[in-house]
Structures are given as C-alpha cells and as structure tokens.
Motif scaffolding. Structure first.
Motif, PDB file in Angstrom:
ATOM      1  N   LEU A  26      10.846  11.838  -4.483  1.00 46.54           N
ATOM      2  CA  LEU A  26      10.191  10.641  -4.105  1.00 46.54           C
ATOM      3  C   LEU A  26       9.490  11.174  -3.002  1.00 46.54           C
ATOM      4  O   LEU A  26       9.937  12.200  -2.138  1.00 46.54           O
ATOM      5  CB  LEU A  26      11.135   9.766  -3.593  1.00 46.54           C
ATOM      6  N   CYS A  27       8.257  10.625  -2.696  1.00 47.49           N
ATOM      7  CA  CYS A  27       7.405  11.154  -1.405  1.00 47.49           C
ATOM      8  C   CYS A  27       8.173  10.629  -0.383  1.00 47.49           C
ATOM      9  O   CYS A  27       8.712   9.653  -0.366  1.00 47.49           O
ATOM     10  CB  CYS A  27       5.957  10.558  -1.752  1.00 47.49           C
ATOM     11  N   THR A  28       7.567  10.906   0.823  1.00 48.25           N
ATOM     12  CA  THR A  28       8.370  10.535   1.997  1.00 48.25           C
ATOM     13  C   THR A  28       8.072   8.955   2.106  1.00 48.25           C
ATOM     14  O   THR A  28       8.549   8.294   2.661  1.00 48.25           O
ATOM     15  CB  THR A  28       7.769  11.352   3.050  1.00 48.25           C
ATOM     16  N   GLU A  29       6.463   8.570   1.868  1.00 45.91           N
ATOM     17  CA  GLU A  29       6.164   7.179   2.044  1.00 45.91           C
ATOM     18  C   GLU A  29       7.080   6.292   1.182  1.00 45.91           C
ATOM     19  O   GLU A  29       7.535   5.095   1.830  1.00 45.91           O
ATOM     20  CB  GLU A  29       4.532   6.994   1.941  1.00 45.91           C
ATOM     21  N   CYS A  30       7.114   6.593  -0.103  1.00 45.56           N
ATOM     22  CA  CYS A  30       7.878   5.677  -0.947  1.00 45.56           C
ATOM     23  C   CYS A  30       9.211   5.593  -0.530  1.00 45.56           C
ATOM     24  O   CYS A  30      10.111   4.493  -0.421  1.00 45.56           O
ATOM     25  CB  CYS A  30       7.846   6.165  -2.456  1.00 45.56           C
ATOM     26  N   TYR A  31       9.980   6.594  -0.205  1.00 45.22           N
ATOM     27  CA  TYR A  31      11.453   6.675   0.375  1.00 45.22           C
ATOM     28  C   TYR A  31      11.560   5.777   1.546  1.00 45.22           C
ATOM     29  O   TYR A  31      12.345   5.145   1.858  1.00 45.22           O
ATOM     30  CB  TYR A  31      12.109   8.259   0.467  1.00 45.22           C
ATOM     31  N   GLU A  34       0.743  -1.205   0.114  1.00 50.08           N
ATOM     32  CA  GLU A  34      -0.066   0.120   0.147  1.00 50.08           C
ATOM     33  C   GLU A  34       0.889   1.165   0.144  1.00 50.08           C
ATOM     34  O   GLU A  34       1.669   1.263   0.936  1.00 50.08           O
ATOM     35  CB  GLU A  34      -0.876  -0.200   1.235  1.00 50.08           C
ATOM     36  N   ILE A  35       0.466   2.224  -0.686  1.00 47.66           N
ATOM     37  CA  ILE A  35       1.057   3.438  -0.822  1.00 47.66           C
ATOM     38  C   ILE A  35       0.137   4.699  -0.851  1.00 47.66           C
ATOM     39  O   ILE A  35      -0.877   4.420  -1.668  1.00 47.66           O
ATOM     40  CB  ILE A  35       2.045   3.824  -1.979  1.00 47.66           C
ATOM     41  N   HIS A  36       0.069   5.363   0.136  1.00 49.84           N
ATOM     42  CA  HIS A  36      -1.154   6.282   0.369  1.00 49.84           C
ATOM     43  C   HIS A  36      -2.447   5.877   0.320  1.00 49.84           C
ATOM     44  O   HIS A  36      -3.272   6.276  -0.542  1.00 49.84           O
ATOM     45  CB  HIS A  36      -0.921   7.622  -0.843  1.00 49.84           C
ATOM     46  N   GLY A  37      -2.543   4.610   0.688  1.00 49.64           N
ATOM     47  CA  GLY A  37      -3.831   3.976   0.766  1.00 49.64           C
ATOM     48  C   GLY A  37      -4.337   3.300  -0.610  1.00 49.64           C
ATOM     49  O   GLY A  37      -5.301   2.758  -0.604  1.00 49.64           O
ATOM     50  N   GLU A  97       6.243  15.028  -9.359  1.00 50.31           N
ATOM     51  CA  GLU A  97       5.451  13.856  -8.976  1.00 50.31           C
ATOM     52  C   GLU A  97       6.428  12.813  -8.183  1.00 50.31           C
ATOM     53  O   GLU A  97       7.711  12.948  -8.896  1.00 50.31           O
ATOM     54  CB  GLU A  97       4.814  13.420 -10.269  1.00 50.31           C
ATOM     55  N   CYS A  98       6.021  12.014  -7.457  1.00 50.60           N
ATOM     56  CA  CYS A  98       6.941  10.996  -7.101  1.00 50.60           C
ATOM     57  C   CYS A  98       7.305  10.241  -8.037  1.00 50.60           C
ATOM     58  O   CYS A  98       6.299   9.539  -8.651  1.00 50.60           O
ATOM     59  CB  CYS A  98       6.218  10.209  -5.853  1.00 50.60           C
ATOM     60  N   LEU A  99       8.594   9.800  -8.212  1.00 54.00           N
ATOM     61  CA  LEU A  99       9.039   8.761  -9.267  1.00 54.00           C
ATOM     62  C   LEU A  99       8.241   7.414  -9.367  1.00 54.00           C
ATOM     63  O   LEU A  99       8.167   6.919 -10.196  1.00 54.00           O
ATOM     64  CB  LEU A  99      10.519   8.426  -9.005  1.00 54.00           C
ATOM     65  N   ILE A 100       7.971   7.043  -8.121  1.00 54.08           N
ATOM     66  CA  ILE A 100       7.295   5.526  -7.948  1.00 54.08           C
ATOM     67  C   ILE A 100       5.867   5.782  -7.933  1.00 54.08           C
ATOM     68  O   ILE A 100       4.967   5.111  -8.962  1.00 54.08           O
ATOM     69  CB  ILE A 100       8.103   4.883  -6.481  1.00 54.08           C
ATOM     70  N   CYS A 101       5.392   6.579  -7.292  1.00 51.44           N
ATOM     71  CA  CYS A 101       3.818   6.444  -6.903  1.00 51.44           C
ATOM     72  C   CYS A 101       2.890   7.558  -7.830  1.00 51.44           C
ATOM     73  O   CYS A 101       1.628   7.727  -7.697  1.00 51.44           O
ATOM     74  CB  CYS A 101       3.406   6.226  -5.558  1.00 51.44           C
ATOM     75  N   GLN A 102       3.821   8.447  -8.226  1.00 48.12           N
ATOM     76  CA  GLN A 102       3.166   9.731  -8.922  1.00 48.12           C
ATOM     77  C   GLN A 102       2.263  10.847  -8.026  1.00 48.12           C
ATOM     78  O   GLN A 102       1.664  11.509  -8.263  1.00 48.12           O
ATOM     79  CB  GLN A 102       2.137   9.378 -10.145  1.00 48.12           C
ATOM     80  N   TRP A 103       2.583  10.440  -6.572  1.00 50.57           N
ATOM     81  CA  TRP A 103       1.885  11.263  -5.637  1.00 50.57           C
ATOM     82  C   TRP A 103       2.616  12.817  -5.798  1.00 50.57           C
ATOM     83  O   TRP A 103       3.901  13.054  -6.171  1.00 50.57           O
ATOM     84  CB  TRP A 103       2.373  10.769  -4.206  1.00 50.57           C
ATOM     85  N   GLU A 104       1.709  13.819  -5.769  1.00 50.86           N
ATOM     86  CA  GLU A 104       2.050  15.000  -6.187  1.00 50.86           C
ATOM     87  C   GLU A 104       2.844  15.784  -4.902  1.00 50.86           C
ATOM     88  O   GLU A 104       2.448  15.573  -3.891  1.00 50.86           O
ATOM     89  CB  GLU A 104       1.025  15.638  -6.714  1.00 50.86           C
TER      90      GLU A 104
HETATM   91 ZN   LIG Z   1       5.467   7.825  -3.936  1.00 50.05          ZN
END
Ligand SMILES: [Zn+2]
Length: 270
Positions: free
Chosen positions: A259-264, A163-166, A231-238
């Motif tokens: 990278l968003c903090t969650e992915c990192y 799960e990433i950002h739910g 955008e996050c390289l992995i999940c495209q979170w803005e």
């Molecule tokens: Zn991400």
C-alpha cells in the motif's frame, strides 16, 4: 456522455475505436466494443465468459469482413446507432443494479441486449446468457471496475470524492475496498521498498516469483533483484527505488502486497 464511466469502460471505448480503425470501418460497431471489452477487462471476461476469447473473435470478424483501408486512430470515428443503444442499455443496467458507475460489466450487458447485432450473436454462440450474467454481475464485488473518477465538469454531487496523490476517487469505492482488505487481518509494516528476486525460465525468459523453481537449474535461473516495481493495492501508485522520487520508495507491506503511505495512512490507520 461518459461522465459516470469508469476508467475501464472508457478504455473499452478507446480500444473499440482502435479495433474499428484497424478494419477501416466507418463506425464503431458493437463487435468493436466487444473486442475492446475483451482487451480491456480480461479479469471480467475470464470470470463471466470463459468460452469467449479475444483472438478467436477477432479472427472470425476479420475473416468475415473485407479489410478496408486502415483509418488513422485520431480520426473521430462515430458510434453506430446500435453502439449508441449498447451504451444506453449499459447505463440502464447500472441503474438496475443500483450502481452509480458505468463499468465494463454494464457494457457487457448492454452488448447482449442489442440482440440482433453481431456482438450479441457472437456472445450467445459462446454460451453467454443475459439473465444469467445479470445475476452473476449483481454478485460481483462492487464496484467491479476501478473507482477512479476522472475529472469531469459535470460530476455534480453524485460522488463522495476522496483525493489520493491529487487524483479524485469515488469515496464509496475506496471504503468498500478497504473493508475487503481489512477482513484479512494483515499486519502492514512500514518499510522502504526494495527489489526482490525472481526466477526466469531459460527457454523464453518467462518470470515467476516462486523461487523454489530455481532448484531446477537446467530450466530456470535466479535473477537477483529482478522484481523492479510494485503497485499500491488501492490506487496503483507505483513503488520502486529511485533517488529522484523518494516518495515512491516507501510504503506498507504485508510481505507480499503493498500500500502506498497515503492510502495506508488515510484509510487504514484511522
Ligand atoms: Zn495508494
């Protein structure tokens, strides 16, 4: 039917429906899937089909058919039998490549296998060859398409889910992508996201991040803070600056990508 479809493959079908509606076709036919594919995955098409161009195919198709009454997009246009076979062939190609997902790359092979149809003819005329494309697709970074797994009651145990950002993602895809990025030995620095400058061409407003262009002040001008979002390289979170959404305002950067903090923290820091 679409459980294993990547987001890109689903969007291809969505665009295909749109293309069919545009021409008043009572079915989603193979040529509409081809147009949907060209619209959805330009990266794939540029890479594998350099001589196939959305505009030229669209023009050729529109010239050949008498344009019917546009159908409302919400009308549930069925797939033609040939299109159903294209999807079945696409699924077969995914199995052949040992891919669990069905992506735009498999739909492309499916289109070519439905040999007598318009789409395959248009592709062949422009140099596409099934055997060659199969080989090239087997050498693409896998999975080529986004590994985002859309909610499906029939997902079963096919995927390892993270799960990433739910949202649910294919764990295998995430591992692959992290492995790829790790090869670069980047240093990821945690910091607040902020706007950066861009250069705009005076004549048409086209944007570049190459600030050295600003030296040519007759043709370019510097726009301070003109880059508003990453955008996050992995999940495209803005990532952007917002007082209402502070969670979008911090991330990890190598100075260029983010990278968003969650992915990192979930995948890189461990
Ligand atoms: Zn991400």
């Amino acid at each position: 039917m679409f459980e294993r479809y990547t987001e890109g493959a689903r969007r291809t079908i969505f665009f295909a429906r749109y293309e069919a509606a545009q021409t008043g076709s009572p079915y989603i036919d193979t040529e509409h899937i081809l147009l949907g594919l060209l619209r959805e995955d330009r990266a794939l098409c540029n890479r594998l089909l350099p001589d196939v161009n959305y505009e030229s195919i669209r023009k050729e198709l529109h010239a050949a058919i008498e344009e019917g009454k546009k159908t409302a997009l919400s009308a549930d246009l069925p797939l033609s039998n040939a299109s159903k076979r294209v999807l079945a062939f696409g699924a077969e190609e995914a199995v052949r490549l040992a891919h669990r997902h069905i992506g735009t790359e498999h739909l492309l092979l499916g289109l070519l296998r439905e040999e007598k149809q318009l789409a395959a003819g248009l592709l062949r005329e422009r140099g596409a060859d099934l055997t060659k494309l199969r080989l090239e697709i087997s050498q693409l970074p896998t999975p080529w398409s986004s590994g985002k797994v859309l909610p499906s009651p029939r997902l079963g145990n096919d995927f390892e889910i993270v799960e990433i950002h739910g949202e649910r993602w294919n764990g295998e895809y995430i591992r692959e992508i992290v492995k790829t990025f790790r090869k670069f030995n980047w240093y990821w620095n945690r910091c607040a996201w902020r706007e950066s400058d861009v250069v705009a061409r005076v004549s048409d407003g086209a944007i570049s991040r190459d600030l050295s262009l600003a030296a040519d002040s007759a043709n370019f001008r510097l726009v301070a803070g003109g880059w508003k979002k990453d955008e996050c390289l992995i999940c495209q979170w803005e990532l952007f600056r917002s007082e209402d959404h502070p969670e979008h305002g911090i991330g990890y950067t190598n100075g260029r990508e983010w990278l968003c903090t969650e992915c990192y923290e979930k995948f890189f820091a461990s």
